[in-house]
Design a protein around this motif. Structure first.
Motif, PDB file in Angstrom:
ATOM      1  N   ASP A  75       0.676  -1.215   0.002  1.00 47.08           N
ATOM      2  CA  ASP A  75      -0.158   0.038   0.155  1.00 47.08           C
ATOM      3  C   ASP A  75       0.728   1.244   0.038  1.00 47.08           C
ATOM      4  OD1 ASP A  75       0.994  -0.109   2.642  1.00 47.08           O
ATOM      5  OD2 ASP A  75      -0.938  -0.284   3.449  1.00 47.08           O
ATOM      6  N   ASN A  76       1.942   1.357  -0.291  1.00 53.27           N
ATOM      7  CA  ASN A  76       3.023   2.283  -0.404  1.00 53.27           C
ATOM      8  C   ASN A  76       3.304   2.962   1.141  1.00 53.27           C
ATOM      9  OD1 ASN A  76       3.630   2.114  -3.030  1.00 53.27           O
ATOM     10  ND2 ASN A  76       1.761   2.963  -3.666  1.00 53.27           N
ATOM     11  N   SER A  77       3.053   2.343   2.039  1.00 51.19           N
ATOM     12  CA  SER A  77       3.290   3.081   3.269  1.00 51.19           C
ATOM     13  C   SER A  77       4.560   2.684   3.670  1.00 51.19           C
ATOM     14  CB  SER A  77       2.084   2.114   4.474  1.00 51.19           C
ATOM     15  OG  SER A  77       2.339   0.913   4.547  1.00 51.19           O
ATOM     16  N   ILE A  78       5.036   3.248   4.741  1.00 58.97           N
ATOM     17  CA  ILE A  78       6.382   3.123   5.232  1.00 58.97           C
ATOM     18  C   ILE A  78       6.320   2.534   6.763  1.00 58.97           C
ATOM     19  CG2 ILE A  78       7.807   4.412   3.904  1.00 58.97           C
ATOM     20  CD1 ILE A  78       8.002   6.420   6.124  1.00 58.97           C
ATOM     21  N   MET A  79       7.222   1.639   7.172  1.00 56.87           N
ATOM     22  CA  MET A  79       7.037   1.030   8.799  1.00 56.87           C
ATOM     23  C   MET A  79       7.910   2.220   9.470  1.00 56.87           C
ATOM     24  SD  MET A  79       5.236  -1.848   8.437  1.00 56.87           S
ATOM     25  CE  MET A  79       5.619  -3.291   8.493  1.00 56.87           C
ATOM     26  N   LEU A  80       7.459   2.593  10.579  1.00 52.79           N
ATOM     27  CA  LEU A  80       8.152   3.102  11.674  1.00 52.79           C
ATOM     28  C   LEU A  80       8.110   2.517  12.954  1.00 52.79           C
ATOM     29  CD1 LEU A  80       9.763   6.063  11.697  1.00 52.79           C
ATOM     30  CD2 LEU A  80       7.622   6.918  13.055  1.00 52.79           C
ATOM     31  N   SER A  81       9.382   2.323  13.588  1.00 56.20           N
ATOM     32  CA  SER A  81       9.324   1.746  14.811  1.00 56.20           C
ATOM     33  C   SER A  81      10.129   2.491  15.695  1.00 56.20           C
ATOM     34  CB  SER A  81      10.043   0.292  14.677  1.00 56.20           C
ATOM     35  OG  SER A  81      10.371  -0.259  15.964  1.00 56.20           O
ATOM     36  N   VAL A  82       9.649   2.170  17.145  1.00 55.21           N
ATOM     37  CA  VAL A  82      10.297   2.985  18.350  1.00 55.21           C
ATOM     38  C   VAL A  82      11.882   2.332  18.299  1.00 55.21           C
ATOM     39  CG1 VAL A  82       9.448   1.244  19.935  1.00 55.21           C
ATOM     40  CG2 VAL A  82      10.056   3.439  20.603  1.00 55.21           C
ATOM     41  N   TYR A  83      12.218   1.130  17.858  1.00 56.89           N
ATOM     42  CA  TYR A  83      13.288   0.580  17.850  1.00 56.89           C
ATOM     43  C   TYR A  83      14.112   0.483  16.444  1.00 56.89           C
ATOM     44  CZ  TYR A  83      11.150  -1.375  22.127  1.00 56.89           C
ATOM     45  OH  TYR A  83      10.601  -1.387  23.237  1.00 56.89           O
ATOM     46  N   PRO A  84      15.194   0.498  16.704  1.00 59.96           N
ATOM     47  CA  PRO A  84      16.023   0.441  15.372  1.00 59.96           C
ATOM     48  C   PRO A  84      15.867  -1.085  14.623  1.00 59.96           C
ATOM     49  CG  PRO A  84      17.644   0.563  17.207  1.00 59.96           C
ATOM     50  CD  PRO A  84      16.182   0.743  17.549  1.00 59.96           C
ATOM     51  N   PHE A  85      16.189  -1.139  13.365  1.00 61.10           N
ATOM     52  CA  PHE A  85      15.656  -2.528  12.804  1.00 61.10           C
ATOM     53  C   PHE A  85      16.405  -3.693  13.452  1.00 61.10           C
ATOM     54  CE2 PHE A  85      16.527  -5.854   9.439  1.00 61.10           C
ATOM     55  CZ  PHE A  85      15.120  -5.972   9.190  1.00 61.10           C
ATOM     56  N   SER A  86      17.350  -3.625  14.063  1.00 59.30           N
ATOM     57  CA  SER A  86      18.348  -4.779  14.525  1.00 59.30           C
ATOM     58  C   SER A  86      17.699  -5.148  15.867  1.00 59.30           C
ATOM     59  CB  SER A  86      19.717  -3.979  14.895  1.00 59.30           C
ATOM     60  OG  SER A  86      19.562  -3.287  16.019  1.00 59.30           O
ATOM     61  N   SER A  87      16.765  -4.442  16.324  1.00 60.71           N
ATOM     62  CA  SER A  87      15.995  -4.955  17.764  1.00 60.71           C
ATOM     63  C   SER A  87      14.503  -4.879  17.622  1.00 60.71           C
ATOM     64  CB  SER A  87      16.772  -4.301  18.935  1.00 60.71           C
ATOM     65  OG  SER A  87      16.470  -2.917  18.924  1.00 60.71           O
ATOM     66  N   CYS A  88      14.066  -4.799  16.389  1.00 62.47           N
ATOM     67  CA  CYS A  88      12.794  -4.404  16.241  1.00 62.47           C
ATOM     68  C   CYS A  88      11.818  -5.460  15.847  1.00 62.47           C
ATOM     69  CB  CYS A  88      12.710  -3.038  15.123  1.00 62.47           C
ATOM     70  SG  CYS A  88      10.952  -2.835  14.643  1.00 62.47           S
TER      71      CYS A  88
END
Length: 144
Positions: A75-88
């Protein structure tokens, strides 16, 4: 006396970093879960139980800082996390409440970076999709 004053100023400076963006993640991470049977998946799956505090900010403009995850979406969204990718996102115990689907007002490429966005928070308690969405999002301090 000078040292005490310097320490006090440093304390105020660092405590200001736990700003409204940090507070929004604290709020969003405080979701409960209940398992219900899903006809679509033919099994019990977790559904979010949103607190009153979370419900109170639904459909409101919020500002949130997080890490962009390198995930392609349909759906062309991006994913945002409270954690960096390595721990997300389920790695290291993080759950779906630590990720938000972001729909940018003006589509553009965003790299894997920490970013601050503002947009309208939507809650999703359907069987599919992330439980949080940020709609009409724009980057804070950006020309986009």
């Amino acid at each position: 006396m000078k040292r005490v004053l310097i320490l006090f100023v440093l304390f105020l400076t660092f405590s200001s970093f736990s700003s409204e963006e940090d507070g929004i993640w604290k709020t969003l991470l405080n979701v409960g879960w209940e398992y219900k049977y899903s006809e679509e998946f033919e099994m019990d799956i977790p559904f979010p139980i949103f607190t009153d505090e979370i419900k109170a900010i639904e459909n409101k403009e919020v500002k949130i800082t997080g890490f962009v995850l390198p995930v392609e979406t349909e759906d062309n969204s991006i994913m945002l996390s409270v954690y960096p990718f390595s721990s997300c996102f389920f790695c290291g115990g993080a759950g779906p409440e630590s990720v938000i689907a972001v729909f940018l007002k003006n589509q553009r490429e965003i790299g894997e970076e920490e970013i601050t966005l503002k947009g309208v928070l939507k809650l999703n308690d359907d069987e599919t999709g992330l439980i949080y969405e940020l709609r009409d999002a724009v980057e804070v301090n950006s020309n986009y």
